[in-house]
Structures are given as C-alpha cells and as structure tokens.
Design a protein around this motif. Structure first.
Motif, PDB file in Angstrom:
ATOM      1  N   MET A   1       7.181  -2.615 -19.504  1.00  0.00           N
ATOM      2  CA  MET A   1       6.376  -3.476 -18.232  1.00  0.00           C
ATOM      3  C   MET A   1       6.159  -2.187 -17.419  1.00  0.00           C
ATOM      4  SD  MET A   1       7.607  -6.876 -16.424  1.00  0.00           S
ATOM      5  CE  MET A   1       6.364  -7.545 -15.308  1.00  0.00           C
ATOM      6  N   SER A   2       6.961  -1.121 -17.344  1.00  0.00           N
ATOM      7  CA  SER A   2       7.577  -0.404 -15.603  1.00  0.00           C
ATOM      8  C   SER A   2       6.331   0.380 -15.717  1.00  0.00           C
ATOM      9  CB  SER A   2       8.800   0.222 -14.776  1.00  0.00           C
ATOM     10  OG  SER A   2       8.261   1.158 -16.386  1.00  0.00           O
ATOM     11  N   SER A   3       6.355   0.948 -16.556  1.00  0.00           N
ATOM     12  CA  SER A   3       4.905   2.089 -17.130  1.00  0.00           C
ATOM     13  C   SER A   3       3.835   1.008 -16.865  1.00  0.00           C
ATOM     14  CB  SER A   3       5.478   2.055 -18.908  1.00  0.00           C
ATOM     15  OG  SER A   3       6.431   3.545 -18.698  1.00  0.00           O
ATOM     16  N   LEU A   4       3.400   0.322 -17.033  1.00  0.00           N
ATOM     17  CA  LEU A   4       2.069  -0.725 -17.428  1.00  0.00           C
ATOM     18  C   LEU A   4       1.852  -1.729 -15.937  1.00  0.00           C
ATOM     19  CD1 LEU A   4       0.099  -2.349 -18.807  1.00  0.00           C
ATOM     20  CD2 LEU A   4       0.843  -4.698 -18.416  1.00  0.00           C
ATOM     21  N   ILE A   5       3.137  -1.265 -14.852  1.00  0.00           N
ATOM     22  CA  ILE A   5       2.826  -1.994 -13.539  1.00  0.00           C
ATOM     23  C   ILE A   5       2.261  -0.204 -12.998  1.00  0.00           C
ATOM     24  CG2 ILE A   5       3.954  -2.123 -11.312  1.00  0.00           C
ATOM     25  CD1 ILE A   5       6.207  -4.602 -12.563  1.00  0.00           C
ATOM     26  N   MET A   6       2.864   0.554 -12.584  1.00  0.00           N
ATOM     27  CA  MET A   6       2.834   1.867 -12.349  1.00  0.00           C
ATOM     28  C   MET A   6       1.918   2.773 -12.741  1.00  0.00           C
ATOM     29  SD  MET A   6       4.943   2.770 -10.421  1.00  0.00           S
ATOM     30  CE  MET A   6       4.709   4.274 -10.500  1.00  0.00           C
ATOM     31  N   ALA A   7       0.407   2.260 -13.786  1.00  0.00           N
ATOM     32  CA  ALA A   7      -0.480   2.746 -14.089  1.00  0.00           C
ATOM     33  C   ALA A   7      -1.305   2.328 -13.428  1.00  0.00           C
ATOM     34  CB  ALA A   7      -0.851   1.998 -15.665  1.00  0.00           C
ATOM     35  N   ASN A   8      -1.165   0.592 -12.614  1.00  0.00           N
ATOM     36  CA  ASN A   8      -1.848   0.142 -11.666  1.00  0.00           C
ATOM     37  C   ASN A   8      -1.540   0.468 -10.371  1.00  0.00           C
ATOM     38  OD1 ASN A   8      -3.547  -1.750 -13.382  1.00  0.00           O
ATOM     39  ND2 ASN A   8      -1.841  -1.966 -15.070  1.00  0.00           N
ATOM     40  N   ILE A   9      -0.707   1.001 -10.173  1.00  0.00           N
ATOM     41  CA  ILE A   9      -0.678   1.710  -8.325  1.00  0.00           C
ATOM     42  C   ILE A   9      -1.132   2.204  -8.468  1.00  0.00           C
ATOM     43  CG2 ILE A   9       1.075   2.662  -6.910  1.00  0.00           C
ATOM     44  CD1 ILE A   9       2.015   0.182  -7.776  1.00  0.00           C
TER      45      ILE A   9
ATOM     46  N   THR B   1      -2.510   5.487  -5.220  1.00  0.00           N
ATOM     47  CA  THR B   1      -2.098   6.172  -4.470  1.00  0.00           C
ATOM     48  C   THR B   1      -3.452   7.219  -3.698  1.00  0.00           C
ATOM     49  OG1 THR B   1      -0.952   7.568  -5.691  1.00  0.00           O
ATOM     50  CG2 THR B   1       0.472   6.291  -5.048  1.00  0.00           C
ATOM     51  N   ASP B   2      -3.003   7.502  -1.964  1.00  0.00           N
ATOM     52  CA  ASP B   2      -3.879   8.591  -2.004  1.00  0.00           C
ATOM     53  C   ASP B   2      -3.650   9.873  -1.718  1.00  0.00           C
ATOM     54  OD1 ASP B   2      -1.980   8.813  -0.392  1.00  0.00           O
ATOM     55  OD2 ASP B   2      -2.735   7.901   1.484  1.00  0.00           O
ATOM     56  N   LYS B   3      -4.593  10.327  -1.614  1.00  0.00           N
ATOM     57  CA  LYS B   3      -4.344  12.073  -2.273  1.00  0.00           C
ATOM     58  C   LYS B   3      -2.872  12.513  -2.323  1.00  0.00           C
ATOM     59  CE  LYS B   3      -6.283  14.335   1.411  1.00  0.00           C
ATOM     60  NZ  LYS B   3      -7.755  14.916   2.761  1.00  0.00           N
TER      61      LYS B   3
ATOM     62  N   ARG C   1      -1.730  -2.125  -5.502  1.00  0.00           N
ATOM     63  CA  ARG C   1      -1.690  -2.652  -6.885  1.00  0.00           C
ATOM     64  C   ARG C   1      -2.624  -3.148  -7.589  1.00  0.00           C
ATOM     65  NH1 ARG C   1       3.569  -5.411  -9.217  1.00  0.00           N
ATOM     66  NH2 ARG C   1       3.091  -6.583 -10.651  1.00  0.00           N
ATOM     67  N   HIS C   2      -3.035  -2.459  -8.659  1.00  0.00           N
ATOM     68  CA  HIS C   2      -3.903  -4.189  -8.953  1.00  0.00           C
ATOM     69  C   HIS C   2      -3.718  -5.052 -10.264  1.00  0.00           C
ATOM     70  CE1 HIS C   2      -7.112  -0.658  -7.159  1.00  0.00           C
ATOM     71  NE2 HIS C   2      -6.707   0.037  -8.355  1.00  0.00           N
TER      72      HIS C   2
END
Length: 258
Positions: free
Chosen positions: A177-185, A187-189, A196-197
């Motif tokens: 679940m954390s991997s799924l959430i992190m894939a939708n965070i 960030t800027d450069k 968060r999508h």
C-alpha cells in the motif's frame, strides 16, 4: 476510472484463466461454503464474539441476497440495493462491517464497483477498475492479493504469509500500500511535495497494473532499502521485514514469476 461495464458475475478474458477455487472468481458458486469460510477466517484472526455472532445471524439471508442479485437481467446492483428493505440493507451492512446505514443517498455515492462488491462475499470483492483499491459500498479498501493479482504472485504471497499472525499479514500488505501511495506523490524538482493523486483523479497511477511491473524487483528494492536504513529502525523490524522479503522473493522465483 470506474469501469461500469464490468459486472461482478460475468467472466472476462482477463480473469478466465484463474483457478475455479480463487476467491475472486467472477462467478460466485457455493456461496454457503464461501460464507462458512468467511466465518472461519474471522474466528482465526481473533474477531470479537459479537462480530462472529452477527455473521452467523446473517449468513442465510446474505447468501439469498447474493444469489438474487446474480440473477438480475441486466445486472444493476445500485437498483437492486435501492429495492431492498431496511432489514436486508442491515444484513449487508453487518456482514461487511460498514459503519453507516445504507440509505439511498449512500447508494447514489457508490461506484458500480462498490455496489457490486456489497453483494459479494467479504474479502472477495473485485477491483473492477484496477486502481489498486477495492470499493466496498462508498469506501475503498486495500487488500493483497486482490482480483487483479497474477495467480503466480498470489501463490507466492500466500506461501510466504502462511502461518503469520493477522497483524503481521497486515503489516506485509502495508508495504504494498505504501508503494501505491508513494507512486502518486508528486514533487517538484527540489523534491518538495506538490500533490497526492487520488484514485479517479488525473495523474493517478496504479504501478502494479503496469505491464513492466516486477514483484521480484519490488522485493529487491525493499531489501536494499532495509540495508540502507537499518540503523534508523528497530532490530525487530529490520529482521522481520528482511525475513519476509527474502522469503517472498524466493517464492516468486520458485513460482517463476518476475
């Protein structure tokens, strides 16, 4: 992202090759036997006596409702729910452990997936839109394996988690679940948080649905992370997680899945 054309009862090419014994079979057979397993699983994970008694109380009527829903032509779970009595809606609410009464306004808020899954056995809901979450009523839940998990991966996961406590299984699922959430965070450069999508929003992705996603690489990346940050976590956490990912990786290799 809802896929309204996918019903909880028809067989699609994507899932036709799944074993008949899979809890995620598109066609629910032996509902009574399946409900008995729901009760057995609840008792094994230490569910309260009150919860188990509610399952026993509602078993017969729930099975009847699920069978009635599957006989609709065409299937329209939202319409089916709206035609149910207060008592029958309470059966569904109690079986699925929902907090709020299922009134018509709640039904209107549901996705087709969420309505369909209310009429399936607990823990057998279909992630019809393949967003990584399984809608149950108006809520979303994360579970693994889910209806889109490749059979070989599910086999490796079940072998790895066999005999684990309910708590440890939930912690293992938490890594996914954390991997799924992190894939939708986003960030800027400079690496600063932008957004968060959420499922259904533009930019949302389910990495597990990607054709090139590798569970072996995912496990290897987690093992590398554990080594990099082992001094920042407890020895128990490090040892538990390392043991889990090494075992999962080995079982994936034995199942010959990437």
């Amino acid at each position: 992202m809802q896929t309204n054309s996918v019903t909880p009862y028809s067989v699609t090419a994507q899932h036709a090759a799944q074993p008949a014994s899979s809890p995620f079979s598109r066609v629910q057979t032996d509902l009574s036997g399946g409900f008995d397993k729901v009760i057995s699983d609840a008792m094994q994970r230490g569910a309260s006596d009150d919860f188990v008694s509610r399952l026993f109380k509602n078993e017969v009527r729930f099975v009847q409702l699920a069978e009635m829903a599957s006989q609709q032509q065409p299937i329209n779970s939202k319409a089916f729910l709206k035609n149910l009595s207060y008592e029958d809606r309470e059966v569904l609410r109690e079986v699925h452990s929902l907090a709020d009464y299922i009134d018509d306004s709640k039904v209107d808020q549901m996705s087709s997936e969420g309505a369909n899954n209310l009429l399936r056995l607990p823990h057998t809901g279909l992630d019809s839109d393949n967003d990584g979450f399984t809608d149950i009523g108006i809520g979303k839940t994360f579970m693994f394996p889910n209806s889109n998990t490749p059979p070989g991966v599910a086999e490796a996961w079940n072998k790895t988690t066999e005999g684990m406590s309910f708590k440890d299984k939930m912690m293992a699922e938490g890594h996914l679940m954390s991997s799924l959430i992190m894939a939708n965070i986003e960030t800027d450069k400079n690496g600063r948080f932008v957004a968060r999508h959420e499922p259904g929003s533009p930019g949302y992705v389910n990495p597990f649905a990607s054709a090139d996603f590798s569970y072996q690489k995912w496990s290897t990346d987690w093992l590398r992370y554990l080594e990099d940050f082992k001094l920042q976590m407890s020895e128990d956490q490090y040892s538990r997680d390392k043991r889990f990912f090494e075992s999962f990786l080995q079982n994936l290799k034995q199942a010959r899945v990437v």
